[in-house]
Scaffold this motif. Structure first.
Motif, PDB file in Angstrom:
ATOM      1  N   VAL A  72      -8.154   1.308   4.959  1.00  0.00           N
ATOM      2  CA  VAL A  72      -6.801   0.751   4.849  1.00  0.00           C
ATOM      3  C   VAL A  72      -5.762   1.855   5.053  1.00  0.00           C
ATOM      4  O   VAL A  72      -4.778   1.667   5.772  1.00  0.00           O
ATOM      5  CB  VAL A  72      -6.617   0.042   3.484  1.00  0.00           C
ATOM      6  N   LEU A  76      -2.990   1.956   7.916  1.00  0.00           N
ATOM      7  CA  LEU A  76      -1.566   2.028   7.567  1.00  0.00           C
ATOM      8  C   LEU A  76      -0.908   3.224   8.245  1.00  0.00           C
ATOM      9  O   LEU A  76       0.221   3.132   8.739  1.00  0.00           O
ATOM     10  CB  LEU A  76      -1.404   2.134   6.052  1.00  0.00           C
ATOM     11  N   PHE A  81       2.784   4.709   8.123  1.00  0.00           N
ATOM     12  CA  PHE A  81       2.746   4.986   6.690  1.00  0.00           C
ATOM     13  C   PHE A  81       2.451   6.464   6.442  1.00  0.00           C
ATOM     14  O   PHE A  81       1.542   7.035   7.040  1.00  0.00           O
ATOM     15  CB  PHE A  81       1.657   4.124   6.043  1.00  0.00           C
ATOM     16  N   PRO A  83       1.690   8.772   3.238  1.00  0.00           N
ATOM     17  CA  PRO A  83       1.503   8.867   1.788  1.00  0.00           C
ATOM     18  C   PRO A  83       2.144  10.107   1.198  1.00  0.00           C
ATOM     19  O   PRO A  83       2.112  11.173   1.813  1.00  0.00           O
ATOM     20  CB  PRO A  83      -0.015   8.898   1.613  1.00  0.00           C
ATOM     21  N   ARG A  84       2.743   9.945   0.022  1.00  0.00           N
ATOM     22  CA  ARG A  84       3.431  11.074  -0.607  1.00  0.00           C
ATOM     23  C   ARG A  84       2.785  11.508  -1.901  1.00  0.00           C
ATOM     24  O   ARG A  84       2.720  12.669  -2.229  1.00  0.00           O
ATOM     25  CB  ARG A  84       4.868  10.676  -0.952  1.00  0.00           C
ATOM     26  N   TYR A  85       2.355  10.504  -2.669  1.00  0.00           N
ATOM     27  CA  TYR A  85       1.933  10.815  -4.043  1.00  0.00           C
ATOM     28  C   TYR A  85       0.424  10.976  -4.175  1.00  0.00           C
ATOM     29  O   TYR A  85      -0.066  11.903  -4.785  1.00  0.00           O
ATOM     30  CB  TYR A  85       2.385   9.706  -4.987  1.00  0.00           C
TER      31      TYR A  85
ATOM     32  N   PHE B  22       6.244   1.457  -1.150  1.00  0.00           N
ATOM     33  CA  PHE B  22       5.026   0.731  -0.773  1.00  0.00           C
ATOM     34  C   PHE B  22       3.812   1.414  -1.392  1.00  0.00           C
ATOM     35  O   PHE B  22       2.928   0.764  -1.940  1.00  0.00           O
ATOM     36  CB  PHE B  22       4.878   0.698   0.753  1.00  0.00           C
ATOM     37  N   GLU B  23       3.814   2.715  -1.330  1.00  0.00           N
ATOM     38  CA  GLU B  23       2.687   3.468  -1.886  1.00  0.00           C
ATOM     39  C   GLU B  23       2.596   3.277  -3.401  1.00  0.00           C
ATOM     40  O   GLU B  23       1.513   3.172  -3.958  1.00  0.00           O
ATOM     41  CB  GLU B  23       2.847   4.957  -1.559  1.00  0.00           C
ATOM     42  N   ARG B  24       3.748   3.217  -4.032  1.00  0.00           N
ATOM     43  CA  ARG B  24       3.786   3.111  -5.481  1.00  0.00           C
ATOM     44  C   ARG B  24       3.433   1.696  -5.954  1.00  0.00           C
ATOM     45  O   ARG B  24       2.745   1.513  -6.937  1.00  0.00           O
ATOM     46  CB  ARG B  24       5.189   3.476  -5.961  1.00  0.00           C
ATOM     47  N   LEU B  27       0.038  -0.322  -2.705  1.00  0.00           N
ATOM     48  CA  LEU B  27      -1.297   0.276  -2.546  1.00  0.00           C
ATOM     49  C   LEU B  27      -2.171   0.167  -3.795  1.00  0.00           C
ATOM     50  O   LEU B  27      -3.365  -0.109  -3.683  1.00  0.00           O
ATOM     51  CB  LEU B  27      -1.169   1.744  -2.124  1.00  0.00           C
TER      52      LEU B  27
END
Lengths: 88, 206
Positions: A72, A76, A81, A83-85, B22-24, B27
């Protein structure tokens, strides 16, 4: 249902809805009162309550496979997309 | 929605800017979406595809998601719609609904189990694996109702909205599903020797 009392069959027909907190007002109270008075039905109530708790646990313990998380994220990313965290 | 940066290019300005939220929010729902997809799809591979498609569609439409709304529910709605569209394309929709009569036989099932000693199954066997196996065998319309109400804690009404079905239908699917699961568990209990004579540990009162 004279004076709001339920017999065993009527109470048991409502048992799941009672456990699911889908009953309100007099109906909920009538089932509660019957369970309080009838040990046979109370036994069924305890069985069903334990069954539903185990069922909920079994459902929630299921996790998406690690490979799916990876797939996924990859899909994404290809759509923009970033990702940061969670990960680099 | 916060806009940490304003990436443009590929026509993805909005989704890129929405990436942090979106990630927070979305996901972390992947496990729940996967569970719901498993309750809808016929097999694991279809469920994985459905879960992935759901997250991708959600990402593309993230700019339409209202901040503060229930993200899991929004994802479930996307998942269900995606599933239905695929189903319609495949031209199959089995209709086998049970009646409200399913509520009572569940109790009769327990009464029978008490007589033959199998009602101890809740304390005697490791229920989790047995239940998961039984859930995997449960047919789709019943599984989805069971997952939404028993697994995710939705009310009958909320589950009905998510499945786009009348609340009475969802309730009857839920009850039928639970009853089928109990039948499977009791059969398994008998297979491993619970019940039967039922006299060694004090027996039953029946």
């Amino acid at each position: 249902m004279p004076d709001g009392k339920l017999d065993c069959e009527a109470a048991m027909r409502r048992l799941w809805e009672y456990l699911d907190r889908e009953l309100t007002g007099d109906t909920r109270e009538a089932v509660r009162a019957h369970l309080h008075e009838c040990s046979a039905c109370y036994g069924h109530y305890e069985f069903e309550r334990a069954f539903l708790a185990a069922l909920g646990d079994a459902e929630r313990e299921r996790r998406a496979p690690e490979s799916l998380h990876g797939r996924v994220l990859h899909a994404l990313r290809s759509e923009g997309f970033v990702p940061r965290y969670g990960e680099s | 929605m916060q806009k940490e940066e304003n990436v443009s290019g590929n026509g993805l300005t909005v989704t890129s800017a929405g990436t942090p939220s979106f990630e927070r929010e979305a996901l972390p729902c992947l496990d729940a979406v996967y569970r719901f997809a498993r309750s809808l799809a016929r097999n694991v591979a279809d469920a994985e595809d459905l879960a992935q498609e759901t997250l991708l569609k959600a990402f593309r439409s993230w700019h339409t998601f209202r901040e503060g709304a229930d993200c899991r529910r929004w994802l479930f709605a996307i998942c269900h719609n995606t599933f239905l569209r695929a189903e319609r394309q495949a031209q199959r929709r089995a209709a086998h609904e049970g009646g409200d009569a399913d509520a009572l036989p569940a109790v009769m099932l327990h009464a029978g189990a008490m007589r033959d000693g199998t009602d101890a199954l809740l304390t005697w066997i490791e229920l989790g694996p047995a239940l998961r196996e039984a859930l995997d065998r449960l047919a789709e319309p019943f599984r989805a109702a069971v997952l939404l109400v028993d697994g995710e804690g939705y009310t009958y009404q909320e589950a009905a909205e998510l499945l786009d079905a009348p609340v009475g239908t969802v309730r009857s699917r839920l009850f039928r599903g639970r009853r089928l699961l109990q039948e499977a568990l009791l059969a398994q209990a008998r297979d491993v020797g619970l019940g039967g004579a039922g006299s060694e540990n004090g027996g039953s009162d029946a």
